[in-house]
Design a protein around this motif. Sequence first.
Motif, PDB file in Angstrom:
ATOM      1  N   ALA A   1       1.661  11.628  -1.745  1.00 10.26           N
ATOM      2  CA  ALA A   1       0.896  12.036  -2.923  1.00 10.26           C
ATOM      3  C   ALA A   1       1.445  11.348  -4.169  1.00 10.26           C
ATOM      4  O   ALA A   1       0.674  10.882  -5.028  1.00 10.26           O
ATOM      5  CB  ALA A   1       0.959  13.558  -3.086  1.00 10.26           C
ATOM      6  N   THR A   2       2.769  11.248  -4.265  1.00  8.59           N
ATOM      7  CA  THR A   2       3.387  10.636  -5.442  1.00  8.59           C
ATOM      8  C   THR A   2       3.036   9.157  -5.536  1.00  8.59           C
ATOM      9  O   THR A   2       2.586   8.675  -6.585  1.00  8.59           O
ATOM     10  CB  THR A   2       4.922  10.793  -5.375  1.00  8.59           C
ATOM     11  OG1 THR A   2       5.227  12.155  -5.150  1.00  8.59           O
ATOM     12  CG2 THR A   2       5.566  10.323  -6.648  1.00  8.59           C
ATOM     13  N   VAL A   3       3.207   8.442  -4.427  1.00  6.95           N
ATOM     14  CA  VAL A   3       2.930   7.004  -4.433  1.00  6.95           C
ATOM     15  C   VAL A   3       1.459   6.765  -4.757  1.00  6.95           C
ATOM     16  O   VAL A   3       1.109   5.916  -5.589  1.00  6.95           O
ATOM     17  CB  VAL A   3       3.309   6.392  -3.060  1.00  6.95           C
ATOM     18  CG1 VAL A   3       2.775   4.974  -2.944  1.00  6.95           C
ATOM     19  CG2 VAL A   3       4.815   6.417  -2.886  1.00  6.95           C
ATOM     20  N   PHE A   4       0.574   7.552  -4.148  1.00  2.36           N
ATOM     21  CA  PHE A   4      -0.859   7.403  -4.386  1.00  2.36           C
ATOM     22  C   PHE A   4      -1.183   7.600  -5.868  1.00  2.36           C
ATOM     23  O   PHE A   4      -1.848   6.767  -6.492  1.00  2.36           O
ATOM     24  CB  PHE A   4      -1.626   8.419  -3.528  1.00  2.36           C
ATOM     25  CG  PHE A   4      -3.111   8.396  -3.756  1.00  2.36           C
ATOM     26  CD1 PHE A   4      -3.889   7.371  -3.227  1.00  2.36           C
ATOM     27  CD2 PHE A   4      -3.725   9.396  -4.494  1.00  2.36           C
ATOM     28  CE1 PHE A   4      -5.254   7.339  -3.440  1.00  2.36           C
ATOM     29  CE2 PHE A   4      -5.091   9.376  -4.716  1.00  2.36           C
ATOM     30  CZ  PHE A   4      -5.855   8.341  -4.185  1.00  2.36           C
ATOM     31  N   THR A   5      -0.684   8.679  -6.451  1.00  2.00           N
ATOM     32  CA  THR A   5      -1.009   8.980  -7.851  1.00  2.00           C
ATOM     33  C   THR A   5      -0.434   7.921  -8.785  1.00  2.00           C
ATOM     34  O   THR A   5      -1.118   7.473  -9.712  1.00  2.00           O
ATOM     35  CB  THR A   5      -0.446  10.367  -8.232  1.00  2.00           C
ATOM     36  OG1 THR A   5      -0.751  11.292  -7.217  1.00  2.00           O
ATOM     37  CG2 THR A   5      -1.004  10.842  -9.541  1.00  2.00           C
ATOM     38  N   VAL A   6       0.791   7.513  -8.535  1.00  2.00           N
ATOM     39  CA  VAL A   6       1.428   6.526  -9.404  1.00  2.00           C
ATOM     40  C   VAL A   6       0.675   5.199  -9.331  1.00  2.00           C
ATOM     41  O   VAL A   6       0.353   4.591 -10.363  1.00  2.00           O
ATOM     42  CB  VAL A   6       2.915   6.349  -9.008  1.00  2.00           C
ATOM     43  CG1 VAL A   6       3.478   5.083  -9.619  1.00  2.00           C
ATOM     44  CG2 VAL A   6       3.725   7.548  -9.443  1.00  2.00           C
ATOM     45  N   LEU A   7       0.339   4.754  -8.115  1.00  2.00           N
ATOM     46  CA  LEU A   7      -0.348   3.473  -7.973  1.00  2.00           C
ATOM     47  C   LEU A   7      -1.745   3.529  -8.570  1.00  2.00           C
ATOM     48  O   LEU A   7      -2.154   2.618  -9.299  1.00  2.00           O
ATOM     49  CB  LEU A   7      -0.409   3.073  -6.497  1.00  2.00           C
ATOM     50  CG  LEU A   7       0.939   2.651  -5.896  1.00  2.00           C
ATOM     51  CD1 LEU A   7       0.764   2.159  -4.472  1.00  2.00           C
ATOM     52  CD2 LEU A   7       1.614   1.576  -6.744  1.00  2.00           C
ATOM     53  N   LEU A   8      -2.475   4.600  -8.295  1.00  2.00           N
ATOM     54  CA  LEU A   8      -3.831   4.728  -8.835  1.00  2.00           C
ATOM     55  C   LEU A   8      -3.793   4.748 -10.361  1.00  2.00           C
ATOM     56  O   LEU A   8      -4.559   4.042 -11.030  1.00  2.00           O
ATOM     57  CB  LEU A   8      -4.473   6.010  -8.303  1.00  2.00           C
ATOM     58  CG  LEU A   8      -5.949   6.205  -8.682  1.00  2.00           C
ATOM     59  CD1 LEU A   8      -6.808   5.172  -7.975  1.00  2.00           C
ATOM     60  CD2 LEU A   8      -6.414   7.607  -8.334  1.00  2.00           C
ATOM     61  N   GLY A   9      -2.887   5.515 -10.936  1.00  2.00           N
ATOM     62  CA  GLY A   9      -2.785   5.594 -12.386  1.00  2.00           C
ATOM     63  C   GLY A   9      -2.436   4.249 -12.996  1.00  2.00           C
ATOM     64  O   GLY A   9      -3.023   3.831 -13.996  1.00  2.00           O
ATOM     65  N   THR A  10      -1.477   3.554 -12.379  1.00  2.00           N
ATOM     66  CA  THR A  10      -1.083   2.239 -12.877  1.00  2.00           C
ATOM     67  C   THR A  10      -2.260   1.267 -12.829  1.00  2.00           C
ATOM     68  O   THR A  10      -2.518   0.518 -13.777  1.00  2.00           O
ATOM     69  CB  THR A  10       0.082   1.695 -12.032  1.00  2.00           C
ATOM     70  OG1 THR A  10       1.058   2.716 -11.908  1.00  2.00           O
ATOM     71  CG2 THR A  10       0.694   0.489 -12.687  1.00  2.00           C
ATOM     72  N   LEU A  11      -2.976   1.320 -11.715  1.00  2.20           N
ATOM     73  CA  LEU A  11      -4.148   0.444 -11.548  1.00  2.20           C
ATOM     74  C   LEU A  11      -5.161   0.700 -12.655  1.00  2.20           C
ATOM     75  O   LEU A  11      -5.673  -0.236 -13.284  1.00  2.20           O
ATOM     76  CB  LEU A  11      -4.770   0.709 -10.171  1.00  2.20           C
ATOM     77  CG  LEU A  11      -5.885  -0.245  -9.754  1.00  2.20           C
ATOM     78  CD1 LEU A  11      -5.282  -1.565  -9.312  1.00  2.20           C
ATOM     79  CD2 LEU A  11      -6.733   0.362  -8.645  1.00  2.20           C
ATOM     80  N   VAL A  12      -5.434   1.947 -12.941  1.00  4.69           N
ATOM     81  CA  VAL A  12      -6.435   2.289 -13.958  1.00  4.69           C
ATOM     82  C   VAL A  12      -5.968   1.805 -15.333  1.00  4.69           C
ATOM     83  O   VAL A  12      -6.741   1.213 -16.087  1.00  4.69           O
ATOM     84  CB  VAL A  12      -6.699   3.810 -13.963  1.00  4.69           C
ATOM     85  CG1 VAL A  12      -7.512   4.207 -15.186  1.00  4.69           C
ATOM     86  CG2 VAL A  12      -7.406   4.233 -12.696  1.00  4.69           C
ATOM     87  N   ILE A  13      -4.710   2.032 -15.657  1.00  7.52           N
ATOM     88  CA  ILE A  13      -4.225   1.632 -16.983  1.00  7.52           C
ATOM     89  C   ILE A  13      -4.338   0.120 -17.166  1.00  7.52           C
ATOM     90  O   ILE A  13      -4.744  -0.370 -18.218  1.00  7.52           O
ATOM     91  CB  ILE A  13      -2.767   2.103 -17.184  1.00  7.52           C
ATOM     92  CG1 ILE A  13      -2.717   3.632 -17.332  1.00  7.52           C
ATOM     93  CG2 ILE A  13      -2.154   1.458 -18.434  1.00  7.52           C
ATOM     94  CD1 ILE A  13      -1.327   4.209 -17.358  1.00  7.52           C
ATOM     95  N   PHE A  14      -4.028  -0.644 -16.130  1.00  7.43           N
ATOM     96  CA  PHE A  14      -4.009  -2.108 -16.273  1.00  7.43           C
ATOM     97  C   PHE A  14      -5.384  -2.745 -16.131  1.00  7.43           C
ATOM     98  O   PHE A  14      -5.647  -3.772 -16.710  1.00  7.43           O
ATOM     99  CB  PHE A  14      -3.041  -2.725 -15.260  1.00  7.43           C
ATOM    100  CG  PHE A  14      -1.611  -2.654 -15.719  1.00  7.43           C
ATOM    101  CD1 PHE A  14      -1.252  -3.228 -16.946  1.00  7.43           C
ATOM    102  CD2 PHE A  14      -0.640  -2.035 -14.963  1.00  7.43           C
ATOM    103  CE1 PHE A  14       0.061  -3.150 -17.385  1.00  7.43           C
ATOM    104  CE2 PHE A  14       0.663  -1.957 -15.399  1.00  7.43           C
ATOM    105  CZ  PHE A  14       1.015  -2.524 -16.610  1.00  7.43           C
TER     106      PHE A  14
END
Lengths: 157, 252
Positions: A137-150
């Motif tokens: 869950a942590t990896v998924f949320t962190v990666l998805l959030g990073t993707l959206v920001i960039f």
Amino acid sequence: MSAETTPAVSDNDISLYDVDNPAPVIEAPRKRTKKTPKATRTNFEMYGWLFMRLSGIVLVVLVLGHLLIQLVLDGGVSKIGFAFVAGRWASPFWQAWDLIMLWLAMLHGANGLRTVINDYAERDNTRFWLKMLLYTATVFTVLLGTLVIFTFDPNIR
Amino acid sequence: MATPTLEKTGSAAQASPYITVTFRVRRFNPEVSAEATWQDFQVEIDPKERVLDGLHKIKWDLDGSLTFRRSCAHGICGSDAMRINGKNRLACKTLIKDINPEKPITVEPIKGLTVLKDLVVDMEPFFQAYRDVMPFLITKGNEPTRERLQSAEDRERFDDTTKCILCAACTSSCPVFWNDGQYFGPAAIVNAHRFIFDSRDEAGEQRLEILNDKDGVWRCRTTFNCTDACPRGIEVTKAIQEVKRALITRRF
């Protein structure tokens, strides 16, 4: 407690247990024995502990600032919309703010939950799978959030 | 035990210091039942006496099967740590008058260790953790012909943690230890602290390495239960944090 299948030898005794056939004692969870593994010689727990303190200090500033901007200043929560987010993420400063906040908050929370799982999940299997779920869950949320920001595109239709 | 005085019954009777106190004791006997139960005992006792005296009266006069540990009965041997009114204390250092004798006084075995009978627990995991931190002086080189001298300040550095009597009141009040017996527990860390900060000892590094483990000092959640429980007034939580600080400053 656990029911004994073989009754006590003496029939006139009401009790299930006697001197030769005592009841099982309730063992403390994850008891320490001679076979308990010795030190692992890594500093992981130390860095984890240090990370919690340092990220905590930074998060106080980041999260309170975030809440202030989103909910209090300039008309409060009613102003938040696609345009507001797009406007903020046009600036690299707010991009960096949100990115750091996302990473620190997620890792801080995940490490906190990891210690809670380590403390309270008694069986090895439960502990392992709860931690796997947490890490996924942590990896998924962190990666998805990073993707959206960039990759955020204000002109999306 | 109060010795009855001779020939003073006439005037002393009206000013009798004795009151009736209810002891609610957690009983467990695996030879009778798998269940632990509460049992009440009414005891005539002077409120200036201790909980241990009450337990003695129960064992000697009311129910000889009551089982508990005690050796010196004066707060030094650390045998009679138990949970009295929900708080870990030494029965021999707790006066009846200090814990509200109006209400029943609950007496339970300490938590987190396997109860063997009544108030007796299996202390082996506790002492295993103690042994694992190597609680003895380790030095290199030849033994000096004289004492190993130490300045008053150097002695002061670890004075607080030398007071430990290994009663397990701190370790068995620790919520982390209740849930995971693999954690070293406050008592083992206190005894490691006693040697880590001893200027004569040379194995501090080794002990720090042992406590740097995943079951070491980093599992401490700073709840201060151990400091509250310690019958010797050791600042246990402070000692644990000092070990943490030593671990961090050693690296950075």
